[in-house]
Design a protein around this motif. Sequence first.
Motif, PDB file in Angstrom:
ATOM      1  N   LEU A  52      -0.421 -50.924  -6.313  1.00 12.02           N
ATOM      2  CA  LEU A  52      -0.505 -52.288  -5.801  1.00 12.02           C
ATOM      3  C   LEU A  52      -1.952 -52.783  -5.801  1.00 12.02           C
ATOM      4  O   LEU A  52      -2.223 -53.936  -6.139  1.00 12.02           O
ATOM      5  N   GLU A  53      -2.875 -51.899  -5.412  1.00 11.04           N
ATOM      6  CA  GLU A  53      -4.294 -52.270  -5.432  1.00 11.04           C
ATOM      7  C   GLU A  53      -4.719 -52.659  -6.850  1.00 11.04           C
ATOM      8  O   GLU A  53      -5.394 -53.675  -7.041  1.00 11.04           O
ATOM      9  N   PHE A  56      -3.184 -56.017  -7.737  1.00 15.08           N
ATOM     10  CA  PHE A  56      -3.841 -57.119  -7.039  1.00 15.08           C
ATOM     11  C   PHE A  56      -5.243 -57.359  -7.581  1.00 15.08           C
ATOM     12  O   PHE A  56      -5.701 -58.493  -7.632  1.00 15.08           O
ATOM     13  N   TYR A 143      -0.989 -58.115   0.154  1.00 16.87           N
ATOM     14  CA  TYR A 143      -0.998 -56.684  -0.177  1.00 16.87           C
ATOM     15  C   TYR A 143      -0.498 -55.858   1.010  1.00 16.87           C
ATOM     16  O   TYR A 143       0.361 -54.984   0.849  1.00 16.87           O
TER      17      TYR A 143
END
Length: 184
Positions: A52-53, A56, A143
């Motif tokens: 996810l990091e 993003f 997030y």
Amino acid sequence: MPPPLGFLLGLQAALLLLGASGMLLLHYPLGEARLPRDLPLALGLLLALWGLEALFRRLFPASFREAERLHREAGRALRAAGAGPGFLLLLALLSGVAEEVFFRGLLQSLLVAWLGPWGLFLQAFLFALLHPAPRPALAYPLYTGLAGLLFGLAYLLTGSLLAGILAHFLHNARGFWELWREAG
């Protein structure tokens, strides 16, 4: 202990006390921890958070840079307040346990009992509200909301908080270590 560090520990301790006492009063089980199941799930959650990091970072580059700048400032403030690696490890552990017990163990259990599956989404939204960011870093609460959804799904599917606690602790420990190291 300097006031900012005491405040951080106090906040997490309050979440843990509120979550654990609520779970006990409402007879919500902590769930049966099974390492053969929970450890691989924790590692999967951790990898999903890192994914996810990366996503993003690619989708919201300006917002991600602003969140990183804010994290660097937080790291400098923690270091200036006297936080060392031991304190940060304790904070990572306490926040991982406290936030999972409060948000998943108590809040999600209550909300799912009242709202059905929508309770899962509402706890993730509330988790994101606890991780605010100024407007330029608006992707950060998104997030954390998705992270809360992942942790919530793990708890919903297994009935155990252990996988979420382990992944949350490891994620926070890595993040706090990076903040501290970059602030030096």
